[in-house]
Design a protein around this motif. Structure first.
Motif, PDB file in Angstrom:
ATOM      1  N   LEU A  19       0.836  -1.190   0.000  1.00 26.47           N
ATOM      2  CA  LEU A  19       0.000   0.000   0.000  1.00 26.47           C
ATOM      3  C   LEU A  19       0.875   1.246   0.000  1.00 26.47           C
ATOM      4  O   LEU A  19       1.787   1.379   0.821  1.00 26.47           O
ATOM      5  CB  LEU A  19      -0.908   0.002   1.230  1.00 26.47           C
ATOM      6  N   HIS A  20       0.593   2.167  -0.941  1.00 24.55           N
ATOM      7  CA  HIS A  20       1.298   3.439  -1.017  1.00 24.55           C
ATOM      8  C   HIS A  20       0.280   4.563  -0.847  1.00 24.55           C
ATOM      9  O   HIS A  20      -0.777   4.550  -1.489  1.00 24.55           O
ATOM     10  CB  HIS A  20       2.026   3.586  -2.357  1.00 24.55           C
ATOM     11  N   LEU A  21       0.610   5.522  -0.004  1.00 24.46           N
ATOM     12  CA  LEU A  21      -0.282   6.649   0.285  1.00 24.46           C
ATOM     13  C   LEU A  21       0.382   7.946  -0.145  1.00 24.46           C
ATOM     14  O   LEU A  21       1.531   8.199   0.204  1.00 24.46           O
ATOM     15  CB  LEU A  21      -0.600   6.699   1.776  1.00 24.46           C
ATOM     16  N   VAL A  22      -0.350   8.750  -0.895  1.00 22.98           N
ATOM     17  CA  VAL A  22       0.165  10.045  -1.342  1.00 22.98           C
ATOM     18  C   VAL A  22      -0.591  11.139  -0.588  1.00 22.98           C
ATOM     19  O   VAL A  22      -1.807  11.277  -0.736  1.00 22.98           O
ATOM     20  CB  VAL A  22      -0.010  10.224  -2.863  1.00 22.98           C
ATOM     21  N   ARG A  23       0.114  11.858   0.238  1.00 21.59           N
ATOM     22  CA  ARG A  23      -0.436  12.968   1.018  1.00 21.59           C
ATOM     23  C   ARG A  23      -1.692  12.587   1.803  1.00 21.59           C
ATOM     24  O   ARG A  23      -2.735  13.271   1.712  1.00 21.59           O
ATOM     25  CB  ARG A  23      -0.732  14.165   0.114  1.00 21.59           C
ATOM     26  N   PRO A  24      -1.663  11.519   2.601  1.00 19.48           N
ATOM     27  CA  PRO A  24      -2.848  11.196   3.401  1.00 19.48           C
ATOM     28  C   PRO A  24      -3.111  12.297   4.426  1.00 19.48           C
ATOM     29  O   PRO A  24      -2.175  12.838   5.019  1.00 19.48           O
ATOM     30  CB  PRO A  24      -2.465   9.877   4.073  1.00 19.48           C
ATOM     31  N   LYS A  25      -4.364  12.629   4.646  1.00 19.39           N
ATOM     32  CA  LYS A  25      -4.697  13.692   5.593  1.00 19.39           C
ATOM     33  C   LYS A  25      -4.365  13.284   7.022  1.00 19.39           C
ATOM     34  O   LYS A  25      -3.917  14.117   7.822  1.00 19.39           O
ATOM     35  CB  LYS A  25      -6.179  14.045   5.478  1.00 19.39           C
ATOM     36  N   ALA A  26      -4.560  12.002   7.347  1.00 21.10           N
ATOM     37  CA  ALA A  26      -4.269  11.524   8.700  1.00 21.10           C
ATOM     38  C   ALA A  26      -3.791  10.080   8.622  1.00 21.10           C
ATOM     39  O   ALA A  26      -4.574   9.179   8.315  1.00 21.10           O
ATOM     40  CB  ALA A  26      -5.503  11.624   9.588  1.00 21.10           C
ATOM     41  N   PHE A  27      -2.510   9.873   8.871  1.00 20.37           N
ATOM     42  CA  PHE A  27      -1.943   8.524   8.880  1.00 20.37           C
ATOM     43  C   PHE A  27      -0.555   8.578   9.509  1.00 20.37           C
ATOM     44  O   PHE A  27       0.230   9.481   9.178  1.00 20.37           O
ATOM     45  CB  PHE A  27      -1.835   7.957   7.465  1.00 20.37           C
ATOM     46  N   PRO A  28      -0.259   7.644  10.437  1.00 21.90           N
ATOM     47  CA  PRO A  28      -1.142   6.596  10.974  1.00 21.90           C
ATOM     48  C   PRO A  28      -2.252   7.181  11.845  1.00 21.90           C
ATOM     49  O   PRO A  28      -2.149   8.312  12.316  1.00 21.90           O
ATOM     50  CB  PRO A  28      -0.183   5.724  11.774  1.00 21.90           C
ATOM     51  N   ASP A  29      -3.281   6.366  12.066  1.00 21.61           N
ATOM     52  CA  ASP A  29      -4.443   6.843  12.798  1.00 21.61           C
ATOM     53  C   ASP A  29      -5.164   5.637  13.405  1.00 21.61           C
ATOM     54  O   ASP A  29      -5.239   4.569  12.776  1.00 21.61           O
ATOM     55  CB  ASP A  29      -5.370   7.612  11.864  1.00 21.61           C
ATOM     56  N   ALA A  30      -5.699   5.823  14.604  1.00 26.34           N
ATOM     57  CA  ALA A  30      -6.369   4.718  15.295  1.00 26.34           C
ATOM     58  C   ALA A  30      -7.580   4.216  14.517  1.00 26.34           C
ATOM     59  O   ALA A  30      -7.887   3.015  14.529  1.00 26.34           O
ATOM     60  CB  ALA A  30      -6.790   5.169  16.692  1.00 26.34           C
ATOM     61  N   GLU A  31      -8.287   5.125  13.825  1.00 26.42           N
ATOM     62  CA  GLU A  31      -9.451   4.704  13.056  1.00 26.42           C
ATOM     63  C   GLU A  31      -9.043   3.812  11.889  1.00 26.42           C
ATOM     64  O   GLU A  31      -9.742   2.847  11.557  1.00 26.42           O
ATOM     65  CB  GLU A  31     -10.222   5.915  12.541  1.00 26.42           C
ATOM     66  N   ALA A  32      -7.912   4.114  11.273  1.00 20.19           N
ATOM     67  CA  ALA A  32      -7.423   3.261  10.186  1.00 20.19           C
ATOM     68  C   ALA A  32      -7.130   1.862  10.709  1.00 20.19           C
ATOM     69  O   ALA A  32      -7.490   0.854  10.084  1.00 20.19           O
ATOM     70  CB  ALA A  32      -6.167   3.870   9.571  1.00 20.19           C
ATOM     71  N   THR A  33      -6.485   1.784  11.873  1.00 18.85           N
ATOM     72  CA  THR A  33      -6.173   0.479  12.454  1.00 18.85           C
ATOM     73  C   THR A  33      -7.442  -0.293  12.791  1.00 18.85           C
ATOM     74  O   THR A  33      -7.540  -1.501  12.535  1.00 18.85           O
ATOM     75  CB  THR A  33      -5.311   0.660  13.708  1.00 18.85           C
ATOM     76  N   ALA A  34      -8.431   0.394  13.345  1.00 16.21           N
ATOM     77  CA  ALA A  34      -9.681  -0.272  13.709  1.00 16.21           C
ATOM     78  C   ALA A  34     -10.404  -0.810  12.479  1.00 16.21           C
ATOM     79  O   ALA A  34     -10.902  -1.937  12.481  1.00 16.21           O
ATOM     80  CB  ALA A  34     -10.578   0.696  14.467  1.00 16.21           C
TER      81      ALA A  34
END
Length: 241
Positions: A31-46
């Motif tokens: 997985l590649h992320l370009v300019r994520p607004k919020a990462f890492p983040d607890a909601e992403a993990t959940a």
């Protein structure tokens, strides 16, 4: 060689987690992320629901070009037509292209932001544009749903026992190599004073589309770079007389 999912400007961390889960379901891990607004983040993990390893290994980029620099096939996703006609494929055909290209190089499946999708400048760096057919006039899919559909078709096309397209004889030119070609092409056009006659100022966009449609391999790209270099050398030599 790898097949990666690239998310450009993802706004909601929960969607990143849901994409990681969809990827792991279908055997994709990069997985590649370009300019994520919020990462890492607890909601992403959940929302990843056990696909934490995909999130932990995710690579973050500031520029889209860096996420696809080493890829020989870049497939953009969109439900909308843009100012230039792109070569549209559906998920099943897309998966066959991915299965072919992944034998000799890296492949990127690119998804835009939840609100706007991919911008034209990003689509211009894609070799193909895949669209997911939907019923009726409502074509909007949740980001993770779109990833799931494409990843499912890729799984069917690449799993053991699936018919495998013949591997290309020569690896395709990577995104970075193609950018160098376009920069070289633009310099030569400027040196020979070739002006945009297409109307609308889209000359380089059309040149990009031409070569993206052709999907140059590394030998073909080197031939074109050699021709451009010869044009420059001939012009400079003529200028000394």
């Amino acid at each position: 060689m790898s097949i990666r999912v690239v998310l450009v400007d993802p706004k909601h961390p929960g969607n990143i987690g849901a994409v990681a889960r969809a990827m792991k379901n279908m055997g994709l891990t990069e997985l590649h992320l370009v300019r994520p607004k919020a990462f890492p983040d607890a909601e992403a993990t959940a929302r990843a629901s056990g696909a934490d390893d995909v999130l932990d290994a995710a690579r973050v980029h500031e520029e889209f070009e860096d996420a696809i620099a080493d890829c020989g096939l870049v497939v953009g996703t969109s439900a909308r037509q843009r100012y230039l006609t792109f070569d549209l494929v559906e998920p099943r055909e897309c998966a066959q292209l991915v299965a072919e290209a992944a034998q000799v190089g890296n492949v990127a499946l690119v998804f835009g932001s939840e609100k706007y999708g991919l911008l034209n400048v990003e689509l211009a760096r894609c070799h193909r544009l895949v669209t997911i057919p939907t019923a009726g006039d409502y074509a909007s899919l949740n980001l993770a749903m779109a990833v799931q559909v494409i990843a499912y078709e890729v799984l069917l096309a690449t799993r053991p026992g699936a018919p495998t397209p013949p591997a290309p004889d020569v690896p395709f030119a990577t995104g970075r190599e193609m950018e160098l070609l376009y920069e070289h092409f633009e310099r030569v056009l400027e040196e020979i004073e070739f002006r945009d006659r297409t109307g609308g100022g889209h000359l380089m966009a059309r040149i990009r589309r031409l070569f993206n449609r052709a999907r140059l391999d590394q030998n073909e790209m080197n031939i074109l770079r050699g021709v451009l270099t010869a044009v420059q050398a001939r012009r400079r030599h003529a200028g000394t007389k």
